[in-house]
Scaffold this active site. Structure first.
Site, mmCIF file in Angstrom:
data_model
loop_
_atom_site.group_PDB
_atom_site.id
_atom_site.type_symbol
_atom_site.label_atom_id
_atom_site.label_comp_id
_atom_site.label_asym_id
_atom_site.label_seq_id
_atom_site.Cartn_x
_atom_site.Cartn_y
_atom_site.Cartn_z
ATOM 1 C CB CYS A 74 -3.075 5.435 5.941
ATOM 2 S SG CYS A 74 -4.389 4.350 6.552
ATOM 3 C CB CYS A 90 -0.893 0.005 1.231
ATOM 4 S SG CYS A 90 -1.760 1.577 1.413
ATOM 5 C CB CYS A 105 -8.561 1.167 1.893
ATOM 6 S SG CYS A 105 -8.126 0.115 3.293
ATOM 7 C CB CYS A 134 -10.972 -8.880 19.426
ATOM 8 S SG CYS A 134 -11.805 -7.855 20.620
ATOM 9 C CD GLU A 182 -24.983 -7.764 22.579
ATOM 10 O OE1 GLU A 182 -24.063 -8.583 22.436
ATOM 11 O OE2 GLU A 182 -24.810 -6.519 22.587
ATOM 12 C CD GLN A 193 -15.356 -11.830 14.596
ATOM 13 O OE1 GLN A 193 -14.374 -11.314 14.053
ATOM 14 N NE2 GLN A 193 -15.469 -11.942 15.894
HETATM 15 C C1 LIG Z 1 -16.886 -9.030 20.236
HETATM 16 S S1 LIG Z 1 -18.614 -8.766 20.093
HETATM 17 C C2 LIG Z 1 -19.178 -10.442 19.946
HETATM 18 C C3 LIG Z 1 -20.565 -10.629 19.399
HETATM 19 C C4 LIG Z 1 -20.935 -12.058 19.006
HETATM 20 N N1 LIG Z 1 -20.456 -13.036 19.959
HETATM 21 C C5 LIG Z 1 -20.462 -12.397 17.612
HETATM 22 O O1 LIG Z 1 -19.492 -13.143 17.485
HETATM 23 O O2 LIG Z 1 -21.042 -11.897 16.636
HETATM 24 C C6 LIG Z 1 -19.010 -8.296 21.723
HETATM 25 C C7 LIG Z 1 -20.482 -8.086 21.978
HETATM 26 O O3 LIG Z 1 -20.658 -7.792 23.376
HETATM 27 C C8 LIG Z 1 -21.597 -6.751 23.529
HETATM 28 N N2 LIG Z 1 -21.258 -6.153 24.830
HETATM 29 C C9 LIG Z 1 -20.300 -5.229 25.113
HETATM 30 N N3 LIG Z 1 -20.224 -5.043 26.436
HETATM 31 C C10 LIG Z 1 -21.138 -5.862 27.012
HETATM 32 C C11 LIG Z 1 -21.514 -6.148 28.353
HETATM 33 N N4 LIG Z 1 -20.908 -5.523 29.361
HETATM 34 N N5 LIG Z 1 -22.478 -7.053 28.577
HETATM 35 C C12 LIG Z 1 -23.092 -7.683 27.539
HETATM 36 N N6 LIG Z 1 -22.768 -7.472 26.245
HETATM 37 C C13 LIG Z 1 -21.807 -6.579 25.979
HETATM 38 C C14 LIG Z 1 -21.432 -5.882 22.316
HETATM 39 O O4 LIG Z 1 -22.616 -5.158 22.047
HETATM 40 C C15 LIG Z 1 -21.120 -6.928 21.230
HETATM 41 O O5 LIG Z 1 -22.295 -7.389 20.633
#
Ligand SMILES: C[S@@+](CC[C@H](N)C(=O)[O-])C[C@H]1O[C@@H](n2cnc3c(N)ncnc32)[C@H](O)[C@@H]1O
Length: 403
Positions: free
Chosen positions: A81, A73, A165, A358, A278, A225
């Site tokens: 960037c 890039c 990009c 992550c 969630e 994702q």
């Molecule tokens: C890394 S994402 C994973 C989502 C799902 N497992 C997937 O793979 O598509 C983290 C998720 O946790 C939610 N989140 C963040 N903080 C939270 C909390 N304290 N309690 C419950 N959910 C939470 C976010 O809204 C998001 O949807």
């Protein structure tokens, strides 16, 4: 010797550290050097001064590593960037870089001598049928004062104008975003797996993603994702680690639109039960819709509130998640699950926990908490879900230690 901004020093670069840089030392001062590789002799220019360390960019390479490649890039590198940290690193060496970072974090926080291998994901295929560098199915461009969209410099609000990009999904690269002016602050784009890429004007607009044998309808601005192969890869890893059986119970904590809950429900069947927790209302609405036909209960709550008893306040209206449970999937945001949640999960009676992470530093800290509670890290898989950046996704299997 004290270093100040824009000072240039010659250093020999050491191991990569979490965050996309390598560690170097100069007369007792620690430098975190971007755009360098381990073993290189470089001229490093100081970009930020902190107590005990400085940040720097390698601006001249005196002795190059065999792992160095010309950055594909043209908008990457020092003062450009900030989206990619590893454009100058050969793809196979990017995997080794990330493995060594995860390994070092597990050693530092959890005192583990864990050999880590980072597994590549299948490459994107472009319209010409050839492998393509573009994996980002969601790109947020920032709009500069003059109305051109671009991407931000590293640790800065300054927008770098770009023409293309390279890590954006081919369908996103083809959108007319960078060749015109905008009257908004940012331009969001998405390339769902079931329709052509588009500019998101309404974050609530439903899109459909397909993975693990299910369709998931979610808001265009909701969590999914980003790498097109990541959802399936992570589900496969979680199922392999947990080996869910018919009739078992499972918690899908931080469940989003229901990716892991759907896969768990397929395995535990109608004699089993999955509970998804969630906190984001759009995620909860999506999960309720997506999982309506499956043995899944969807709870709108923070995981902390659902799991951790609050002193003095009887949980009147709020939902309380009670063990025993057989299996737990933990997929928290970058901050990790934290001590209270890990403690509650460790006490849930689960026979196995799959922790999808992550941020490997947050994972390593949470693994250390599990260990202190008598659990052990039984397997760690790491995936290159974010090529050309320092980011890496891990899936860790935690088991109660045998007494
Ligand atoms: C890394 S994402 C994973 C989502 C799902 N497992 C997937 O793979 O598509 C983290 C998720 O946790 C939610 N989140 C963040 N903080 C939270 C909390 N304290 N309690 C419950 N959910 C939470 C976010 O809204 C998001 O949807």
């Amino acid at each position: 010797m004290t270093l100040t901004e824009l000072d240039r020093v010659e250093v020999i670069v050491g191991a990569p550290a979490h965050g996309g840089h390598c560690v170097a030392r100069h007369e007792g001062m620690v430098l975190f050097v971007r755009h360098a590789l381990p073993g290189e002799r470089v001229i490093a220019e100081v970009t930020e001064v902190h107590r005990g360390y400085v940040r720097a960019d390698a601006v001249e390479i005196i002795e190059a590593s065999p792992d160095r490649v010309p950055a594909p890039c043209p908008w990457s590198g020092p003062n450009a960037c900030g989206g990619c940290d590893l454009q100058h690193v050969a793809p196979s060496a990017q995997l080794r870089w990330k493995a060594s970072v995860v390994q070092e974090l597990l050693a530092r926080f959890a005192h583990l001598d864990q050999v880590v291998r980072v597994e590549p994901l299948p490459a994107t295929v472009g319209a010409d049928g050839q492998p393509d560098t573009g994996w980002r199915t969601r790109v947020r461009y920032t709009v500069a004062a003059e109305g051109r969209a671009g991407l931000r410099k590293h640790r800065s609000n300054e927008v770098v104008p770009i023409e293309r990009c390279l890590i954006a999904y081919p369908g996103i690269r083809a959108l007319p975003v960078l060749n015109r002016t905008w009257e908004v602050d940012a331009v969001e784009t998405v390339a769902p797996s079931t329709e052509p890429a588009f500019v998101v004007t309404d974050p609530a607009r439903p899109i459909v993603e397909h993975a693990a044998g299910h369709d998931f309808t979610l808001a265009a601005g909701g969590f999914w994702q980003v790498h097109p192969a990541a959802a399936q890869t992570l589900v496969d890893a979680v199922l392999e680690q947990l080996a869910p059986k018919a009739g078992e119970t499972a918690w899908d904590l931080y469940g989003g639109a229901g990716l892991f809950a759907a896969a768990l429900a397929d395995h535990v069947g109608v004699t089993g039960q999955v509970t998804l927790v969630e906190s984001a209302p759009d995620g909860v609405a999506a999960a309720r819709r997506n999982l309506a036909q499956l043995p899944v209960r969807v709870v709108e709550s923070t995981v902390e509130r659902a799991l951790v008893p609050r002193r003095g306040k009887p949980a009147r209206s709020s939902f309380r998640l009670q063990g025993p449970v057989d299996l737990v999937v933990l997929d928290p945001p970058r901050t990790g699950a934290g001590k209270q949640v890990v403690t509650a999960v460790a006490a849930s009676g689960a026979r196995a926990v799959a922790y999808v992470a992550c941020d490997p530093a947050a994972l390593a800290r949470d693994v250390a908490t599990f260990q202190g509670l008598g659990w052990e890290l039984a397997q760690l898989r790491a995936f290159d879900c974010f090529p050309y950046t320092h980011h890496v996704e891990c899936v860790a299997l935690l088991l109660p230690a045998r007494s």
